[in-house]
Design a protein around this motif. Structure first.
Motif, PDB file in Angstrom:
ATOM      1  N   GLU A 127       0.837  -1.199   0.000  1.00  0.00           N
ATOM      2  CA  GLU A 127       0.000   0.000   0.000  1.00  0.00           C
ATOM      3  C   GLU A 127       0.880   1.260   0.000  1.00  0.00           C
ATOM      4  O   GLU A 127       0.592   2.236  -0.693  1.00  0.00           O
ATOM      5  N   LYS A 128       1.969   1.202   0.750  1.00  0.00           N
ATOM      6  CA  LYS A 128       2.914   2.330   0.801  1.00  0.00           C
ATOM      7  C   LYS A 128       3.521   2.577  -0.589  1.00  0.00           C
ATOM      8  O   LYS A 128       3.654   3.725  -1.023  1.00  0.00           O
ATOM      9  N   ASP A 129       3.859   1.482  -1.288  1.00  0.00           N
ATOM     10  CA  ASP A 129       4.406   1.608  -2.647  1.00  0.00           C
ATOM     11  C   ASP A 129       3.401   2.279  -3.575  1.00  0.00           C
ATOM     12  O   ASP A 129       3.758   3.168  -4.362  1.00  0.00           O
ATOM     13  N   LEU A 130       2.156   1.829  -3.499  1.00  0.00           N
ATOM     14  CA  LEU A 130       1.117   2.368  -4.390  1.00  0.00           C
ATOM     15  C   LEU A 130       0.911   3.855  -4.143  1.00  0.00           C
ATOM     16  O   LEU A 130       0.718   4.632  -5.089  1.00  0.00           O
ATOM     17  N   ASN A 131       0.992   4.260  -2.880  1.00  0.00           N
ATOM     18  CA  ASN A 131       0.864   5.682  -2.560  1.00  0.00           C
ATOM     19  C   ASN A 131       2.052   6.474  -3.113  1.00  0.00           C
ATOM     20  O   ASN A 131       1.890   7.595  -3.613  1.00  0.00           O
ATOM     21  N   GLN A 132       3.250   5.868  -3.034  1.00  0.00           N
ATOM     22  CA  GLN A 132       4.453   6.531  -3.566  1.00  0.00           C
ATOM     23  C   GLN A 132       4.345   6.691  -5.086  1.00  0.00           C
ATOM     24  O   GLN A 132       4.675   7.746  -5.637  1.00  0.00           O
ATOM     25  N   ILE A 133       3.846   5.644  -5.763  1.00  0.00           N
ATOM     26  CA  ILE A 133       3.675   5.697  -7.225  1.00  0.00           C
ATOM     27  C   ILE A 133       2.667   6.789  -7.603  1.00  0.00           C
ATOM     28  O   ILE A 133       2.904   7.601  -8.498  1.00  0.00           O
ATOM     29  N   ALA A 134       1.540   6.807  -6.886  1.00  0.00           N
ATOM     30  CA  ALA A 134       0.486   7.792  -7.179  1.00  0.00           C
ATOM     31  C   ALA A 134       0.978   9.212  -6.932  1.00  0.00           C
ATOM     32  O   ALA A 134       0.671  10.138  -7.694  1.00  0.00           O
ATOM     33  N   ALA A 135       1.779   9.405  -5.877  1.00  0.00           N
ATOM     34  CA  ALA A 135       2.281  10.741  -5.532  1.00  0.00           C
ATOM     35  C   ALA A 135       3.197  11.290  -6.626  1.00  0.00           C
ATOM     36  O   ALA A 135       3.342  12.511  -6.765  1.00  0.00           O
ATOM     37  N   ARG A 136       3.794  10.404  -7.416  1.00  0.00           N
ATOM     38  CA  ARG A 136       4.685  10.839  -8.500  1.00  0.00           C
ATOM     39  C   ARG A 136       3.908  11.147  -9.782  1.00  0.00           C
ATOM     40  O   ARG A 136       4.506  11.563 -10.783  1.00  0.00           O
ATOM     41  N   GLY A 137       2.601  10.898  -9.772  1.00  0.00           N
ATOM     42  CA  GLY A 137       1.802  11.112 -10.977  1.00  0.00           C
ATOM     43  C   GLY A 137       1.909   9.955 -11.947  1.00  0.00           C
ATOM     44  O   GLY A 137       1.476  10.041 -13.098  1.00  0.00           O
ATOM     45  N   ALA A 138       2.504   8.828 -11.492  1.00  0.00           N
ATOM     46  CA  ALA A 138       2.645   7.641 -12.342  1.00  0.00           C
ATOM     47  C   ALA A 138       1.475   6.704 -12.087  1.00  0.00           C
ATOM     48  O   ALA A 138       0.625   6.953 -11.225  1.00  0.00           O
ATOM     49  N   ASN A 139       1.408   5.608 -12.840  1.00  0.00           N
ATOM     50  CA  ASN A 139       0.351   4.628 -12.581  1.00  0.00           C
ATOM     51  C   ASN A 139       0.948   3.227 -12.539  1.00  0.00           C
ATOM     52  O   ASN A 139       1.996   2.951 -13.133  1.00  0.00           O
ATOM     53  N   LEU A 140       0.269   2.359 -11.829  1.00  0.00           N
ATOM     54  CA  LEU A 140       0.773   1.006 -11.572  1.00  0.00           C
ATOM     55  C   LEU A 140       0.986   0.229 -12.868  1.00  0.00           C
ATOM     56  O   LEU A 140       1.986  -0.493 -13.018  1.00  0.00           O
ATOM     57  N   GLU A 141       0.074   0.391 -13.822  1.00  0.00           N
ATOM     58  CA  GLU A 141       0.172  -0.345 -15.087  1.00  0.00           C
ATOM     59  C   GLU A 141       1.500  -0.035 -15.802  1.00  0.00           C
ATOM     60  O   GLU A 141       2.191  -0.940 -16.295  1.00  0.00           O
ATOM     61  N   THR A 142       1.878   1.255 -15.828  1.00  0.00           N
ATOM     62  CA  THR A 142       3.136   1.643 -16.476  1.00  0.00           C
ATOM     63  C   THR A 142       4.335   1.051 -15.752  1.00  0.00           C
ATOM     64  O   THR A 142       5.287   0.566 -16.380  1.00  0.00           O
ATOM     65  N   ILE A 143       4.292   1.063 -14.402  1.00  0.00           N
ATOM     66  CA  ILE A 143       5.402   0.515 -13.611  1.00  0.00           C
ATOM     67  C   ILE A 143       5.533  -0.986 -13.867  1.00  0.00           C
ATOM     68  O   ILE A 143       6.641  -1.517 -14.019  1.00  0.00           O
ATOM     69  N   GLU A 144       4.405  -1.672 -13.963  1.00  0.00           N
ATOM     70  CA  GLU A 144       4.444  -3.121 -14.236  1.00  0.00           C
ATOM     71  C   GLU A 144       4.995  -3.398 -15.639  1.00  0.00           C
ATOM     72  O   GLU A 144       5.726  -4.373 -15.841  1.00  0.00           O
ATOM     73  N   GLU A 145       4.673  -2.527 -16.593  1.00  0.00           N
ATOM     74  CA  GLU A 145       5.241  -2.662 -17.944  1.00  0.00           C
ATOM     75  C   GLU A 145       6.753  -2.502 -17.905  1.00  0.00           C
ATOM     76  O   GLU A 145       7.489  -3.227 -18.587  1.00  0.00           O
ATOM     77  N   GLN A 146       7.212  -1.541 -17.103  1.00  0.00           N
ATOM     78  CA  GLN A 146       8.656  -1.315 -16.998  1.00  0.00           C
ATOM     79  C   GLN A 146       9.357  -2.539 -16.416  1.00  0.00           C
ATOM     80  O   GLN A 146      10.433  -2.938 -16.902  1.00  0.00           O
TER      81      GLN A 146
END
Length: 492
Positions: free
Chosen positions: A4-23
């Protein structure tokens, strides 16, 4: 994989989980090599104008831009630290190599000499003192400033930074009715220094060149940073357990370019500038390339408007196909001859309705940089691409032979159009090839990691643009990679 902490960090950067998973998937599978078919050469993908034709086109340009908004887009976020690598070694490790020795022996020839001496307070300081006052916060702090803010060129009674040289260039070729729009991409930590410089000099340049400048800045968006992973492709974590994100190279600037609203955009790196005495060729060829782009754009728009008509005939489509093949240099995919009339219309429309760019190409003199090639696309077609060596399988003898056969390379000299035939802005993110990124090995706090760069701004990020390659004179390419480059005649 993510808390949950990771997801909040990703969202705070303006990124999305789908893009991170693609990377992360990209780290696991790697990026495929691009298949280059042949090097683009004069009359086979590269247009050779010659000086007379270039001058004529440059004259035409002034008539073509009536009512159009021009923009000069300058990637300027690079720190100058790499420029001074040998000098840092001399300062910190007392290793004075040939390049450091040249700088110390010819110090008075640099534009920054007077500022340096003023900072030191003496002309007879030893080399350690000179280097300390040049590189560190004790003096000019050039080791941590961006290139755009360094004194590059000497004139009679004054000096200019690269940022100022771009103001001058802007007045000379990105000037529409006395209005000059410049956009610099900068690092957050340097933005205030850029704005302070511009504020200090702008009125003088407006008076000197009788123009009004509109200067804007942007920073690489945190949302474009890519996640770092361990060597086993699991997310790399910092000491406090956070995910690590890293800047994704100049390809991230596609987002910044996508935010701009202009009819014609000139793209040129911050350090590729010359003094006024050598600017004439640059100005002529910049205008010539822009004129060429606008002529091609006019033809593209005419064909797209023709395709909107109800009575499109077979001979019309054949004319459009000839334009795509012989003018835009797109070789149709295998089996295209079997397409129906409607399929051919759809395919031609998709090939025409995309951003357009002209890329200046200089003769290959051994400089690093992307080269002009005919390369295979995902749909089986073949088109002109700027290709970096890392995108090519150089272990394959056939591909290496093609790469080694390149006669020209791209000095990041681009003129772009960003709007469709109805005047709407393209979404540039739709025209990049996401499979042309790079994976590199880095380290953080002594731990090895893998990092990922987005498709480069002028190669993979523009892979699906229509592209013109045009030969430009070598004098238009004068980058400053090391401080010693400022001693070359072109910068004196």
């Amino acid at each position: 994989m993510f808390s949950e902490k990771d997801l909040n960090q990703i969202a705070a950067r303006g990124a999305n989980l789908e893009t991170i998973e693609e990377q992360i998937e990209n780290f696991k599978t790697g990026f495929p090599f691009l298949n280059v078919v042949r090097a683009a050469t004069i009359d086979d993908g590269i247009i050779q104008l010659g000086d007379e034709k270039a001058k004529q086109l440059a004259q035409d340009f002034d008539d073509q831009i009536v009512g159009k908004k021009l923009l000069k887009f300058v990637p300027a976020s690079g720190a100058a630290s790499r420029m001074f690598k040998s000098l840092f070694a001399a300062l910190e490790e007392n290793k004075i190599d040939k390049s450091a020795n040249e700088v110390l022996e010819r110090l008075e020839e640099f534009a920054f000499y007077k500022s340096l001496i003023k900072s030191i307070g003496s002309e007879s300081a030893d080399h350690k003192t000179v280097l300390k006052y040049l590189l560190t916060p004790d003096g000019l702090d050039y080791g941590s400033l961006p290139k755009g803010l360094l004194e590059f060129h000497k004139y009679d009674g004054f000096t200019r930074t690269p940022a100022e040289e771009h103001l001058v260039e802007g007045a000379k070729y990105a000037n529409a009715g006395g209005k000059v729009n410049l956009h610099f991409t900068v690092s957050p930590e340097h933005r205030s220094k850029f704005t302070a410089l511009i504020d200090a000099v702008l009125a003088d340049y407006e008076a000197k060149y009788d123009v009004k400048y509109d200067i804007s800045f942007s920073e690489q968006k945190p949302s474009t940073d890519t996640i770092a992973v361990n060597l086993d492709n699991t997310p790399f974590r910092t000491g406090n357990g956070d995910l690590l994100f890293r800047p994704a190279g100049h390809g991230a600037l596609l987002e910044n370019l996508n935010d701009q609203d202009a009819d014609v955009v000139f793209i040129k790196n911050i350090d590729n500038v010359v003094p006024d005495s050598l600017k004439e060729q640059t100005i002529i060829y910049k205008k010539a390339l822009a004129s060429l782009v606008l002529s091609y754009q006019q033809a593209v728009f005419a064909y797209l408007s023709m395709m909107d008509g109800a009575d499109l005939k077979e001979e019309d489509v054949e004319e459009i196909e000839d334009f795509i093949e012989f003018d835009l240099c797109v070789e149709f995919p295998e089996g295209y001859d079997d397409y129906t009339f409607e399929e051919r219309k759809t395919y031609c429309r998709s090939k025409l309705n995309r951003p357009l760019r002209a890329c200046g190409m200089v003769k290959n003199v051994g400089e690093p940089g992307g080269g002009p090639f005919w390369a295979e696309n995902a749909d089986g077609s073949c088109s002109l691409q700027v290709v970096e060596s890392a995108q090519i399988d150089l272990a394959n003898p056939e591909q290496k032979e093609i790469f080694d056969g390149a006669t020209h390379f791209n000095p990041v000299d681009l003129i772009c159009t960003l709007k469709d035939y109805k005047g709407n802005k393209f979404n540039l993110l739709e025209f990049r090839d996401p499979k042309t990124g790079f994976i590199t090995q880095k380290s953080q706090s002594g731990k090895d990691l893998k990092a990922q760069e987005l498709p480069g701004l002028w190669n993979g990020a523009m892979a699906d643009w229509n592209t013109l390659f045009v030969e430009v004179p070598l004098i238009t390419f004068n980058p400053v990679k090391t401080v010693n480059d400022l001693l070359r005649p072109e910068h004196q």
